[in-house]
Design a protein around this motif. Structure first.
Motif, PDB file in Angstrom:
ATOM      1  N   SER A 166     -73.675 -89.509 -50.761  1.00  0.00           N
ATOM      2  CA  SER A 166     -74.502 -89.458 -49.389  1.00  0.00           C
ATOM      3  C   SER A 166     -75.344 -88.557 -49.160  1.00  0.00           C
ATOM      4  N   LYS A 167     -75.614 -87.822 -50.356  1.00  0.00           N
ATOM      5  CA  LYS A 167     -76.569 -86.547 -50.308  1.00  0.00           C
ATOM      6  C   LYS A 167     -77.934 -87.137 -50.432  1.00  0.00           C
ATOM      7  N   LYS A 168     -78.128 -88.628 -50.955  1.00  0.00           N
ATOM      8  CA  LYS A 168     -79.445 -89.133 -50.887  1.00  0.00           C
ATOM      9  C   LYS A 168     -79.413 -90.157 -49.679  1.00  0.00           C
ATOM     10  N   HIS A 169     -78.633 -89.915 -48.741  1.00  0.00           N
ATOM     11  CA  HIS A 169     -78.818 -90.857 -47.471  1.00  0.00           C
ATOM     12  C   HIS A 169     -79.421 -89.876 -46.361  1.00  0.00           C
ATOM     13  N   PRO A 170     -80.491 -90.443 -46.126  1.00  0.00           N
ATOM     14  CA  PRO A 170     -81.670 -89.452 -44.865  1.00  0.00           C
ATOM     15  C   PRO A 170     -80.729 -89.108 -43.670  1.00  0.00           C
ATOM     16  N   LEU A 171     -80.041 -90.239 -43.053  1.00  0.00           N
ATOM     17  CA  LEU A 171     -79.183 -89.860 -41.789  1.00  0.00           C
ATOM     18  C   LEU A 171     -78.367 -88.893 -41.902  1.00  0.00           C
ATOM     19  N   THR A 172     -77.678 -88.689 -43.017  1.00  0.00           N
ATOM     20  CA  THR A 172     -76.461 -87.899 -43.406  1.00  0.00           C
ATOM     21  C   THR A 172     -77.251 -86.566 -43.497  1.00  0.00           C
ATOM     22  N   LEU A 173     -78.272 -86.590 -44.217  1.00  0.00           N
ATOM     23  CA  LEU A 173     -78.760 -85.231 -44.356  1.00  0.00           C
ATOM     24  C   LEU A 173     -79.449 -84.558 -43.127  1.00  0.00           C
ATOM     25  N   SER A 174     -80.078 -85.678 -42.026  1.00  0.00           N
ATOM     26  CA  SER A 174     -80.536 -85.061 -40.949  1.00  0.00           C
ATOM     27  C   SER A 174     -79.514 -84.375 -40.043  1.00  0.00           C
ATOM     28  N   VAL A 175     -78.395 -85.264 -40.063  1.00  0.00           N
ATOM     29  CA  VAL A 175     -77.289 -84.996 -39.097  1.00  0.00           C
ATOM     30  C   VAL A 175     -76.696 -83.450 -39.489  1.00  0.00           C
ATOM     31  N   ILE A 176     -76.035 -83.444 -40.744  1.00  0.00           N
ATOM     32  CA  ILE A 176     -75.657 -82.354 -41.206  1.00  0.00           C
ATOM     33  C   ILE A 176     -76.720 -81.104 -41.228  1.00  0.00           C
ATOM     34  N   GLY A 177     -77.836 -81.251 -41.606  1.00  0.00           N
ATOM     35  CA  GLY A 177     -78.812 -80.252 -41.345  1.00  0.00           C
ATOM     36  C   GLY A 177     -79.000 -79.788 -40.178  1.00  0.00           C
ATOM     37  N   GLY A 178     -78.895 -80.658 -38.995  1.00  0.00           N
ATOM     38  CA  GLY A 178     -79.218 -80.337 -37.586  1.00  0.00           C
ATOM     39  C   GLY A 178     -78.045 -79.490 -37.308  1.00  0.00           C
ATOM     40  N   LEU A 179     -76.752 -79.708 -37.767  1.00  0.00           N
ATOM     41  CA  LEU A 179     -75.820 -79.234 -37.272  1.00  0.00           C
ATOM     42  C   LEU A 179     -75.699 -77.719 -37.752  1.00  0.00           C
ATOM     43  N   LEU A 180     -76.378 -77.560 -39.112  1.00  0.00           N
ATOM     44  CA  LEU A 180     -76.460 -76.163 -39.472  1.00  0.00           C
ATOM     45  C   LEU A 180     -77.653 -75.345 -39.115  1.00  0.00           C
ATOM     46  N   LYS A 181     -78.757 -75.916 -38.397  1.00  0.00           N
ATOM     47  CA  LYS A 181     -79.890 -75.283 -38.264  1.00  0.00           C
ATOM     48  C   LYS A 181     -79.700 -74.200 -37.189  1.00  0.00           C
ATOM     49  N   GLY A 182     -80.094 -73.052 -37.842  1.00  0.00           N
ATOM     50  CA  GLY A 182     -79.957 -71.688 -37.019  1.00  0.00           C
ATOM     51  C   GLY A 182     -78.832 -71.045 -37.120  1.00  0.00           C
ATOM     52  N   LYS A 183     -77.727 -71.657 -37.868  1.00  0.00           N
ATOM     53  CA  LYS A 183     -76.368 -71.086 -37.576  1.00  0.00           C
ATOM     54  C   LYS A 183     -76.404 -70.088 -38.860  1.00  0.00           C
ATOM     55  N   PRO A 184     -75.525 -69.277 -38.794  1.00  0.00           N
ATOM     56  CA  PRO A 184     -75.053 -68.035 -39.747  1.00  0.00           C
ATOM     57  C   PRO A 184     -74.622 -68.694 -40.922  1.00  0.00           C
ATOM     58  N   VAL A 185     -74.619 -67.786 -42.042  1.00  0.00           N
ATOM     59  CA  VAL A 185     -74.030 -68.146 -43.398  1.00  0.00           C
ATOM     60  C   VAL A 185     -72.652 -68.688 -43.220  1.00  0.00           C
ATOM     61  N   VAL A 186     -71.844 -67.942 -42.351  1.00  0.00           N
ATOM     62  CA  VAL A 186     -70.445 -68.343 -42.455  1.00  0.00           C
ATOM     63  C   VAL A 186     -70.145 -69.943 -41.778  1.00  0.00           C
ATOM     64  N   SER A 187     -71.204 -70.349 -41.071  1.00  0.00           N
ATOM     65  CA  SER A 187     -71.156 -71.593 -40.737  1.00  0.00           C
ATOM     66  C   SER A 187     -71.331 -72.666 -41.943  1.00  0.00           C
ATOM     67  N   TRP A 188     -72.052 -72.165 -42.450  1.00  0.00           N
ATOM     68  CA  TRP A 188     -72.464 -72.947 -43.801  1.00  0.00           C
ATOM     69  C   TRP A 188     -71.298 -73.067 -44.671  1.00  0.00           C
ATOM     70  N   ARG A 189     -70.664 -72.031 -44.779  1.00  0.00           N
ATOM     71  CA  ARG A 189     -69.497 -71.892 -45.827  1.00  0.00           C
ATOM     72  C   ARG A 189     -68.255 -72.702 -45.059  1.00  0.00           C
ATOM     73  N   VAL A 190     -68.242 -72.981 -43.774  1.00  0.00           N
ATOM     74  CA  VAL A 190     -67.124 -73.535 -43.279  1.00  0.00           C
ATOM     75  C   VAL A 190     -67.516 -75.174 -43.486  1.00  0.00           C
ATOM     76  N   MET A 191     -68.820 -75.470 -43.296  1.00  0.00           N
ATOM     77  CA  MET A 191     -69.257 -76.863 -43.403  1.00  0.00           C
ATOM     78  C   MET A 191     -68.933 -77.013 -44.878  1.00  0.00           C
ATOM     79  N   LEU A 192     -69.249 -76.334 -45.924  1.00  0.00           N
ATOM     80  CA  LEU A 192     -69.188 -76.708 -47.190  1.00  0.00           C
ATOM     81  C   LEU A 192     -67.731 -76.966 -47.372  1.00  0.00           C
ATOM     82  N   LYS A 193     -66.719 -76.248 -46.950  1.00  0.00           N
ATOM     83  CA  LYS A 193     -65.182 -76.373 -47.042  1.00  0.00           C
ATOM     84  C   LYS A 193     -64.760 -77.782 -46.559  1.00  0.00           C
TER      85      LYS A 193
END
Length: 791
Positions: free
Chosen positions: A333-360
């Motif tokens: 799903s990394k090649k799926h535009p809607l998935t990228l836009s939603v996950i990217g939007g959830l992370l936008k402006g968030k600190p690194v710790v939020s990115w690590r939580v999302m990765l987990k």
């Protein structure tokens, strides 16, 4: 062709006469030489455009009306110029400003408006502005909301297929196929705005969303741009579309977005070699020429993700290896535009710790992923776990699933719910904040239904729409628990009866959607905890469910008819059984038969009537039975409202009254003086409203008066100066207003929002703060056309 020649010839003669008038006035006086010379230069500029109109070979059914409109523009200019020889000394400045305004208006009118009206199908423009949807272009093709990445080569290939010549008299059909959210709609939008497509089809590109269960009569009504169209059945509607094609000699491209069944495409097929159909679908229809949308490559996927996820105002840099790991965790799903836009939007402006939580979260959930579609839904569901700490935000996202697929959701409708569910402010500020956040995180799209969104402070001017995949996911998340334990119960009974439900449901929010095939076999259930009840349907007659009698805690009732005809509501519950109900919103229904039970509700505070047929029901209600709790009334786009119901003047507790886009409204009753507690009065876009009641001076608490685009309003009440609480008047587009009462001098702290022409009227009132808003010439023109069509 005769119609176009008449238009061009008529304009040519009128403009020539105007030029002669300028010369005549200049010979007699040099008072306004500079201004008149500028107008003469404008005439020289527009002559080639008029000659071009004379050479046009295309004929439009609307030309007769527009012809009179254009001539009126010139005649008005002539009258203003002739007045130059009779201007008194104290009027010189005002008249000079009017001449300057005339010059700018004429130049814009002929450089922008005339070509648009004649060549770009003014019907589509008028329809989109009337509906408040400025996200649509002049050809009816939605504009692109976001950056388009990785589609260049695909647009080229699809264009070759679309432009390929038809075989014989058959119209050609191309279907773009891919799973939901892969970018099918974005691809065809991009194609429609391609220069080669524009050159081929000019403005004859028709774009319509079909969805899973379409109503063909409404679809074709929108395609033809005719609000008054009347069809006997679906077959009749299709035949009308065929007749339209038969009478058109131009190349035509019809875009059918989100088709679920091949029979829909077959319905629109006609033997016309200049006619092409481009469709999008999640299904591959083997009988049609198919273009299978390709997934993004790794480079474009990373680029698109960065576009959505990386903010210019990021407080800390996001490590490259963290981005790479997160993208790898998405797998397919990394090649799926809607998935990228939603996950990217959830992370936008968030600190690194939020990115690590999302990765987990994403890494932990990437097991047993068998195909792309399952992977997409899984990734989106896991990513939405990031909203758990913002539980209200997630609930707001899930609430969008209460409404039908691909339908605009009014922000005020959401506010009506969220005020009671999540304690939002009644001024709409909290709701607007939530919607902006949802949009920022790409969980919904805000439809900017006004021209200048940066100046938008009114929730009434906003709507949202949600991608169907996000909507489907939201419904599934709402349905995870057993029916009897769900907080939000969403029932879609399109094409079938209601599912079997427990005898008692404990949901706080209940939504039921049905179509025209629904048999009204309501289940015998109890719903004692429901606070918000949303009914979506498509029926000429609609029987409300008898179990509404058990909704003892119901606070908000939203009833929307998405069908072709106005709907008559039957079986409205007794007022005693809905004693807690505070808010009712009705859309596209006939309200005459239910006026009495509505107004007998003892705690009703807000009543909204949107695109309803009002009739005489309210005037027949006995005033002595009238509840005194109603504090807000919102009436929008109700075409049979000729005057304000006199019965409503007995609502002494009314604080906010909004009557907008009611084009037949011509007067307000003198009983208005009884509304002494009114604080906000909105009359925007009531195009035929001539005057306000002279008795308004008694409304001492009125602080906000909105007269925007009241094009026929000639004067303000003489005693407007008695409105001691008045703080704001919106009056942009009041083109016929010619004077301001002197009693305005008695008001303190008054601010006026208007355009440049109206500002001149306020020059002598030095205590008034005037805010000038740039005039939208095209929007004003279309409002004038709309008003004239209702005369």
């Amino acid at each position: 062709m005769a119609g176009v020649l008449l238009l061009g010839a008529g304009l040519g003669a009128a403009v020539s006469k105007l030029s002669d008038v300028i010369i005549h006035v200049l010979r007699k006086s040099s008072q306004f030489r500079s201004e008149l010379t500028q107008i003469q230069e404008t005439i020289t500029t527009i002559r080639p455009m008029i000659e071009n109109l004379q050479n046009q070979t295309k004929v439009s059914d609307r030309l007769k009306h527009e012809h009179g409109l254009f001539i009126t523009q010139i005649v008005g200019a002539e009258a203003l110029i002739l007045k130059c020889n009779h201007v008194r000394w104290f009027e010189i400045y005002t008249h000079a400003v009017k001449l300057d305004k005339l010059n700018v208006s004429m130049l814009k009118f002929f450089q922008i408006v005339v070509p648009l009206v004649i060549l770009n199908r003014i019907g589509d423009l008028q329809e989109s502005i009337t509906k408040g949807d400025s996200s649509r272009s002049s050809s009816g093709v939605p504009l692109l909301n976001d950056s388009v990445i990785g589609f260049e080569d695909q647009v080229r290939k699809l264009k070759e297929m679309v432009l390929k010549d038809s075989v014989g008299d058959e119209c050609s059909v191309v279907v773009v196929s891919a799973p939901g959210g892969c970018g099918k709609t974005t691809l065809v939008k991009t194609l429609c705005h391609d220069p080669d497509i524009q050159a081929k089809f000019d403005k004859n590109v028709y774009f319509v969303t079909i969805s899973e269960r379409p109503n063909l009569q409404i679809v074709i009504k929108d395609l033809l741009g005719n609000k008054e169209a009347d069809f006997i059945n679906d077959a009749d509607a299709i035949n009308k579309w065929g007749s339209f094609l038969n009478g058109n000699e131009s190349e035509i491209l019809l875009v059918l977005d989100d088709v679920w069944d091949a029979s829909i495409i077959n319905s629109f097929k006609f033997k016309f070699h200049k006619y092409k159909i481009l469709a999008t679908s999640r299904t591959i229809f083997t009988q049609f020429n198919t273009y299978e949308l390709q997934l993004l490559n790794d480079h474009d996927a990373a680029k698109l993700f960065s576009y959505y996820a990386v903010s210019e105002h990021q407080n800390e840099d996001i490590p490259d290896d963290l981005v790479d790991k997160l993208l790898k965790s998405l797998k397919y799903s990394k090649k799926h535009p809607l998935t990228l836009s939603v996950i990217g939007g959830l992370l936008k402006g968030k600190p690194v710790v939020s990115w690590r939580v999302m990765l987990k979260k994403l890494s932990d959930g990437q097991q047993s992923i068998l195909d792309l579609h399952q992977s997409i839904e899984h990734c989106l569901a896991r990513s939405l776990d990031a909203l758990e700490k913002e539980s209200e935000m997630k609930k707001c996202y899930l609430d969008l699933g209460l409404f039908p697929e691909d339908k605009r959701i009014s922000a005020t409708m959401l506010m009506d719910m969220w005020v009671h569910l999540y304690n939002h402010e009644e001024d709409g500020s909290t709701t607007l904040e939530r919607l902006l956040e949802l949009s920022y995180r790409n969980l919904a799209t805000i439809l900017r239904v006004i021209r200048n969104f940066s100046n938008c402070q009114r929730l009434e001017e906003i709507a949202v729409i949600q991608h169907d995949l996000l909507r489907t996911l939201g419904i599934r998340l709402s349905n995870q628990e057993p029916i009897e334990h769900r907080e939000r119960l969403i029932i879609n009974a399109n094409g079938e009866d209601l599912p079997q439900l427990p005898h008692t449901i404990n949901a706080c929010i209940l939504s039921i959607s049905t179509d025209e095939t629904f048999s009204f076999k309501w289940n015998d259930i109890r719903a004692p905890k429901v606070k918000v009840f949303v009914l979506n349907f498509m029926s000429k007659v609609y029987h409300l469910p008898q179990f509404m009698q058990s909704m003892k805690k119901l606070k908000v009732l939203i009833i929307t008819n998405y069908g072709y005809h106005f709907s008559d509501l039957q079986n409205f519950p007794s007022p005693q059984s809905l004693s807690c109900l505070t808010t009712i919103r009705l859309q596209h229904v006939s309200v005459s038969s239910i006026c009495t039970p509505i107004l007998e509700l003892t705690n009703l505070r807000k009543l909204s009537l949107i695109m309803c047929r009002i009739g005489n029901g309210f005037n027949e209600f006995m005033p002595n039975k009238l509840t005194s709790t109603l504090s807000e009334i919102d009436i929008d786009s109700c075409d049979d409202l000729l005057t304000f119901p006199s019965m409503f003047c007995n609502l002494i507790g009314l604080r906010k009254l909004s009557i907008t886009n009611c084009h037949e409204l011509s007067s307000l009753t003198e009983g208005f003086r009884n509304l002494t507690n009114l604080e906000v009065l909105r009359l925007a876009s009531c195009l035929n409203l001539i005057e306000l009641p002279e008795s308004m001076g008694s409304m001492q608490k009125l602080r906000d008066l909105d007269l925007t685009d009241c094009l026929s309003l000639k004067k303000l009440p003489e005693d407007i100066g008695y409105l001691s609480g008045l703080r704001m008047i919106h009056m942009r587009g009041c083109t016929k207003l010619h004077e301001i009462p002197l009693s305005i001098n008695d008001l303190n702290s008054l601010e006026v929002v208007c355009d440049l022409e109206i500002k001149v009227l306020w020059t002598e009132f030095t205590k008034v703060k005037v805010q000038v808003v740039e005039e939208d010439t095209l929007a004003t023109l279309l409002k004038i056309i709309e008003r004239d069509m209702h005369v």
